[in-house]
Design an enzyme around this catalytic site. Structure first.
Site, PDB file in Angstrom:
ATOM      1  N   ASP A  30       0.850  -1.183   0.000  1.00 23.62           N
ATOM      2  CA  ASP A  30       0.000   0.000   0.000  1.00 23.62           C
ATOM      3  C   ASP A  30       0.897   1.248   0.000  1.00 23.62           C
ATOM      4  O   ASP A  30       1.807   1.351   0.839  1.00 23.62           O
ATOM      5  CB  ASP A  30      -0.872  -0.025   1.253  1.00 23.62           C
ATOM      6  N   GLU A  80      28.737  12.892   3.307  1.00 20.45           N
ATOM      7  CA  GLU A  80      29.165  11.514   3.537  1.00 20.45           C
ATOM      8  C   GLU A  80      29.170  10.748   2.213  1.00 20.45           C
ATOM      9  O   GLU A  80      29.295   9.527   2.203  1.00 20.45           O
ATOM     10  CB  GLU A  80      28.286  10.826   4.565  1.00 20.45           C
ATOM     11  N   CYS A 112      25.247  12.202   8.789  1.00 20.01           N
ATOM     12  CA  CYS A 112      24.339  13.321   8.529  1.00 20.01           C
ATOM     13  C   CYS A 112      24.619  14.533   9.402  1.00 20.01           C
ATOM     14  O   CYS A 112      24.028  15.601   9.190  1.00 20.01           O
ATOM     15  CB  CYS A 112      22.895  12.880   8.723  1.00 20.01           C
ATOM     16  N   SER A 202      19.246   2.316  14.493  1.00 22.00           N
ATOM     17  CA  SER A 202      19.458   3.711  14.108  1.00 22.00           C
ATOM     18  C   SER A 202      18.407   4.626  14.732  1.00 22.00           C
ATOM     19  O   SER A 202      18.728   5.726  15.217  1.00 22.00           O
ATOM     20  CB  SER A 202      19.431   3.844  12.585  1.00 22.00           C
ATOM     21  N   HIS A 234      16.712  16.707  12.169  1.00 16.75           N
ATOM     22  CA  HIS A 234      17.216  15.915  11.052  1.00 16.75           C
ATOM     23  C   HIS A 234      16.134  14.928  10.632  1.00 16.75           C
ATOM     24  O   HIS A 234      15.510  14.275  11.473  1.00 16.75           O
ATOM     25  CB  HIS A 234      18.482  15.173  11.457  1.00 16.75           C
TER      26      HIS A 234
END
Length: 384
Positions: A30, A80, A112, A202, A234
């Protein structure tokens, strides 16, 4: 006391765009899984003649055209997705923009977080000599394996900022809250063009860095939670910012429902993850989309996997809206060329060994392009 911060900023992105509805259809899921679950609609994808250098130079060009190079003695390039293990990507940008030789040019890397490292370094340089200005460029391409959980969070883009005394956009306040820990949540090995990600770890590391940085910010005399009018985080995907706000509200015991504005999501939903540029794309969207920011304090959280977090604040200057260029970013996003799934997958699979000469096809309509490789050296050129 001299105030220092962001005097001007501009955003650039890639030539192509992939619609997550197409990716969802191919995966048999979906589309709401991406549009609601991740908070993403599309992601930018570079043409064969685009990379972090071309996007970074394109973002910086309007700033140099508006302000000239006088007083800019430093160019800091955060990424990066570097194109060389030794030479700064900023030196390619320096040449493309025709900047004077009397400059220091450096590349910064910490996932980041690199854009914030560059911003804070720039503030330090200007504080030592307020007549100087620093050009900060944050540019990245987020790439993950096809059919991996990270694939719908890919993206590409660059933000350039002019850091100066008495800034016209956002004054960066001096207190920061910091947090660093060695965490294997995300990395990109030297022999890989795609990142390795532990998604659950993470997110956990991000939220842990946020609360740790907040505690350090408070311990060093930062603004109270009730003194912050907006937040920008972020955004590896925009839903992560909502998770962050909920965690901060729980951690501080504050009601924060009104401080995270939908405006901060507008560009990131279209760009995808831009790594070092992500937080600053959110700030650009907030400045463009909220018409009541003068003298408002924005809480800013920068996170880089591995992991480093920093929480700091900025106060929007009166008259900031006269510096903005309404419609510039939406026009650039609308001008991207859609990629069908087959074409996208073919481009994703392309790899160029550095020991083979290469001439790239001319695709991008941006001001600069990656022309190819000659004798293992990267070649760039203006398109007009």
């Amino acid at each position: 006391m001299t105030t220092i911060g962001i005097d001007d900023m501009a955003l650039a992105t890639a030539h192509h765009v992939v619609d997550l509805a197409d990716l969802a259809a191919a995966a048999g899921v979906d589309p709401a899984k991406y549009r609601v679950g991740l908070g993403q609609d599309r992601f930018a994808f570079p043409a064969p003649d685009e990379d972090v250098v071309t996007m970074g130079a394109a973002a910086a060009l309007p700033i140099v055209e508006r302000h000239g190079a006088a007083g800019i003695r430093t160019l800091l390039f955060a990424t990066e997705s570097g194109v060389d293990q030794s030479k700064s990507a900023g030196l390619f940008v320096h040449g493309l923009l025709g900047l004077p030789p009397q400059m220091r040019v450096v590349e910064l890397k910490q996932a980041c977080y690199g854009g914030t490292a560059a911003l804070q370094a720039a503030i330090g340089i200007v504080s030592r000599n307020p007549s100087e200005r620093v050009l900060v460029v944050a540019s990245d391409v987020a790439r993950y394996e096809l059919d991996s959980p990270g694939e719908p969070t890919q993206g590409a883009g660059a933000v350039a900022m002019l850091v100066a005394a008495d800034p016209r956009l956002v004054e960066i306040e001096p207190v920061s809250g910091l947090s660093s820990a060695h965490v294997d949540d995300f990395w990109r090995p030297n022999d890989s063009s795609t990142a390795v990600v532990d998604g659950a770890l993470s997110m956990s590391a991000y939220l842990s860095a946020l609360t740790s940085a907040w505690d350090d910010f408070a311990a060093h005399g930062g603004a109270g939670i009730d003194e912050i009018d907006r937040f920008a985080f972020h955004q590896p995907f925009t839903k992560m910012a909502r998770k962050a706000l909920r965690r901060l509200a729980t951690h501080t015991g504050a009601a924060l429902d009104d401080v995270l504005q939908e405006a901060t999501f507008a560009y990131n939903r279209e760009l995808g993850n831009t790594y070092a540029a992500s937080l600053y794309a959110g700030i650009a969207a907030l400045l463009d989309g909220d018409d009541d920011l003068a003298d408002r304090r924005i809480g800013l959280f920068s996170y880089g996997s591995g992991a480093v977090g920093e929480l700091f604040t900025g106060v929007v200057r009166p008259g900031y809206d006269r510096v903005l260029r309404p419609g510039a970013v939406p026009d650039a996003l609308a001008a991207r060329v859609p990629l069908g799934l087959a074409e996208y997958r073919a481009l994703h699979a392309v790899q160029h060994p550095s020991d083979v000469d290469l001439t790239t096809p001319s695709v991008t309509k941006a001001p600069f392009r990656f022309a190819g490789l000659r004798g293992r050296a990267r070649q760039y050129e203006r398109t007009a």
